[in-house]
Design a protein around this motif. Sequence first.
Motif, PDB file in Angstrom:
ATOM      1  N   ALA A   1       0.950  -1.184   0.208  1.00  0.00           N
ATOM      2  CA  ALA A   1      -0.039  -0.135  -0.038  1.00  0.00           C
ATOM      3  C   ALA A   1       0.969   1.275   0.063  1.00  0.00           C
ATOM      4  CB  ALA A   1      -1.032   0.212   1.305  1.00  0.00           C
ATOM      5  N   ARG A   2       0.686   2.228  -0.916  1.00  0.00           N
ATOM      6  CA  ARG A   2       1.619   3.314  -0.986  1.00  0.00           C
ATOM      7  C   ARG A   2       0.756   4.699  -1.185  1.00  0.00           C
ATOM      8  NH1 ARG A   2       5.138   0.752   1.265  1.00  0.00           N
ATOM      9  NH2 ARG A   2       6.521  -0.621  -0.335  1.00  0.00           N
ATOM     10  N   ARG A   3       1.154   5.506  -0.758  1.00  0.00           N
ATOM     11  CA  ARG A   3       0.486   6.948  -0.972  1.00  0.00           C
ATOM     12  C   ARG A   3       1.060   7.785  -2.296  1.00  0.00           C
ATOM     13  NH1 ARG A   3       0.173   9.858   5.080  1.00  0.00           N
ATOM     14  NH2 ARG A   3      -1.220   8.289   5.991  1.00  0.00           N
ATOM     15  N   GLY A   4       0.199   8.126  -2.998  1.00  0.00           N
ATOM     16  CA  GLY A   4       0.721   8.972  -4.365  1.00  0.00           C
ATOM     17  C   GLY A   4       1.315   8.047  -5.416  1.00  0.00           C
ATOM     18  N   GLY A   5       1.742   8.580  -6.679  1.00  0.00           N
ATOM     19  CA  GLY A   5       2.136   7.724  -7.702  1.00  0.00           C
ATOM     20  C   GLY A   5       3.312   7.346  -7.356  1.00  0.00           C
ATOM     21  N   VAL A   6       3.754   6.444  -8.500  1.00  0.00           N
ATOM     22  CA  VAL A   6       5.142   5.727  -8.601  1.00  0.00           C
ATOM     23  C   VAL A   6       6.150   7.100  -8.653  1.00  0.00           C
ATOM     24  CG1 VAL A   6       6.693   4.577  -9.894  1.00  0.00           C
ATOM     25  CG2 VAL A   6       4.268   3.803  -9.953  1.00  0.00           C
ATOM     26  N   ARG A   7       7.258   6.924  -8.077  1.00  0.00           N
ATOM     27  CA  ARG A   7       8.160   8.139  -7.879  1.00  0.00           C
ATOM     28  C   ARG A   7       9.706   7.508  -8.520  1.00  0.00           C
ATOM     29  NH1 ARG A   7       8.245  10.194  -1.847  1.00  0.00           N
ATOM     30  NH2 ARG A   7       9.430  11.695  -2.980  1.00  0.00           N
ATOM     31  N   PHE A   8      10.355   8.507  -8.954  1.00  0.00           N
ATOM     32  CA  PHE A   8      11.607   8.545  -9.662  1.00  0.00           C
ATOM     33  C   PHE A   8      12.477   9.561  -9.112  1.00  0.00           C
ATOM     34  CE2 PHE A   8       8.071   7.216 -12.286  1.00  0.00           C
ATOM     35  CZ  PHE A   8       8.265   6.102 -12.767  1.00  0.00           C
ATOM     36  N   GLU A   9      13.938   9.043  -8.773  1.00  0.00           N
ATOM     37  CA  GLU A   9      14.662   9.975  -8.353  1.00  0.00           C
ATOM     38  C   GLU A   9      15.813   9.762  -9.430  1.00  0.00           C
ATOM     39  OE1 GLU A   9      18.025   9.970  -4.864  1.00  0.00           O
ATOM     40  OE2 GLU A   9      16.103   9.978  -4.337  1.00  0.00           O
ATOM     41  N   MET A  10      16.191  10.942 -10.115  1.00  0.00           N
ATOM     42  CA  MET A  10      17.533  11.187 -10.861  1.00  0.00           C
ATOM     43  C   MET A  10      18.938  11.150 -10.076  1.00  0.00           C
ATOM     44  SD  MET A  10      15.517  11.202 -13.407  1.00  0.00           S
ATOM     45  CE  MET A  10      16.494  11.234 -14.699  1.00  0.00           C
ATOM     46  N   ARG A  11      19.573  10.102 -10.755  1.00  0.00           N
ATOM     47  CA  ARG A  11      20.981  10.068 -10.217  1.00  0.00           C
ATOM     48  C   ARG A  11      21.905   9.998 -11.076  1.00  0.00           C
ATOM     49  NH1 ARG A  11      20.386   5.595  -4.951  1.00  0.00           N
ATOM     50  NH2 ARG A  11      18.537   6.760  -4.013  1.00  0.00           N
ATOM     51  N   GLY A  12      23.233  10.065 -10.977  1.00  0.00           N
ATOM     52  CA  GLY A  12      24.504   9.909 -11.605  1.00  0.00           C
ATOM     53  C   GLY A  12      25.004  11.179 -12.023  1.00  0.00           C
ATOM     54  N   ASN A  13      25.707  11.368 -13.332  1.00  0.00           N
ATOM     55  CA  ASN A  13      26.385  12.549 -13.806  1.00  0.00           C
ATOM     56  C   ASN A  13      25.817  12.707 -15.220  1.00  0.00           C
ATOM     57  OD1 ASN A  13      28.139  11.019 -15.302  1.00  0.00           O
ATOM     58  ND2 ASN A  13      29.048  10.359 -13.310  1.00  0.00           N
ATOM     59  N   ARG A  14      26.335  13.712 -15.807  1.00  0.00           N
ATOM     60  CA  ARG A  14      26.046  14.266 -17.350  1.00  0.00           C
ATOM     61  C   ARG A  14      26.477  12.912 -18.192  1.00  0.00           C
ATOM     62  NH1 ARG A  14      29.792  19.036 -19.316  1.00  0.00           N
ATOM     63  NH2 ARG A  14      28.739  18.393 -21.115  1.00  0.00           N
TER      64      ARG A  14
END
Length: 259
Positions: free
Chosen positions: A160-173
Motif C-alpha cells: 500500500a503506497r500513497r501517491g504515484g510511482v516516484r523516480f529519483e534522478m541520479r548519476g552525472n552528465r
Amino acid sequence: MYPSASSSHFAAATMAAAAALLLLLPALSATDDWADAHATFYGDETGAETMQGACGYGNLFDQGYGLDTTALSVALFNQGWSCGGCYAVRCQGSAYCAPGGAPATVTATNLCPANYSKPSGNWCNPPLRHFDLSKPVFLRLVTDFHVGIVPVQYRRVPCARRGGVRFEMRGNRWWVAVLVFNVAGAGDVKAVAARGSRDGRWADMSRNWGQIWTNGDGREVGQGLSFRVVAGDGRAVELDSVVPQGWAFGQSFEGKGQF
C-alpha cells in the motif's frame, strides 16, 4: 538521437514479467499459505542504520517507507529483484512471541549478506530464508528484543503506497540512473522503459542494481522524461511527462499513476 526500443522489446519484457507472475501468484494471494523463516533485527529504535542499503533507496522516511522495512537473506533477495516487495511476517513457535501473534507488514529495502566463512550459524547464508528487520518492527513481534532471533512465518502481500510511482534522478552528465520507488501492488519492478521529450521514442532500461535503472549513458540529460514500468506481478503502467526538461540530479518526481 535517443535510442529507440521497439514495442516488441517492451512487450517481451512485459510477457517475461507476466510469466514471473505465475510464480508469484501463490505468494501474493490472500490464502493462509505461510512459509517458515527466522528473523533478527539490526540498528536501533531510530532506524538510522536501516537507511540506504542494497536496494538503492536513500532516506526511507522521505521516500515513504519509514521503519516498516527489512533486509532479506540472499535466498529471498534474489539479486535485488525482490527490492520493494512487501511481506507479512509473524512470530511463530517461540515463547518470546508477542501475545496475539499479529503480523507486521514490511518492505524489502536491503540485503542481509551471506558470510561464507561461517557456513553454519549465519542466518543469511543460502538457502536459508531470513528477515533482518528494523528494531521497531522486531519489537512488535516479540516480548523481549534480547532474544535476538525468533522463528517466523511469512508470505508476500500487496504493498500500500500513497501517491504515484516516484523516480529519483541520479548519476552525472555522462551516466544517468533512475531509482524507481513508492511502487504499490507487487512493489517490486521487473522492467522499465524511458521516453525522451525531444524524440518521443521509448528505450528499454537495464537494472543496474537494486531498483536503480539506467540506459548506460547520459542521453536523458536535457530531456523531459516519461516512463513505463512493469511490476513484479506483470502489470504495467505508463506515466507521461514525469520528469520536466530542466531536471537536476538528486531530484525526485512523482508520476500521475500507480498500480
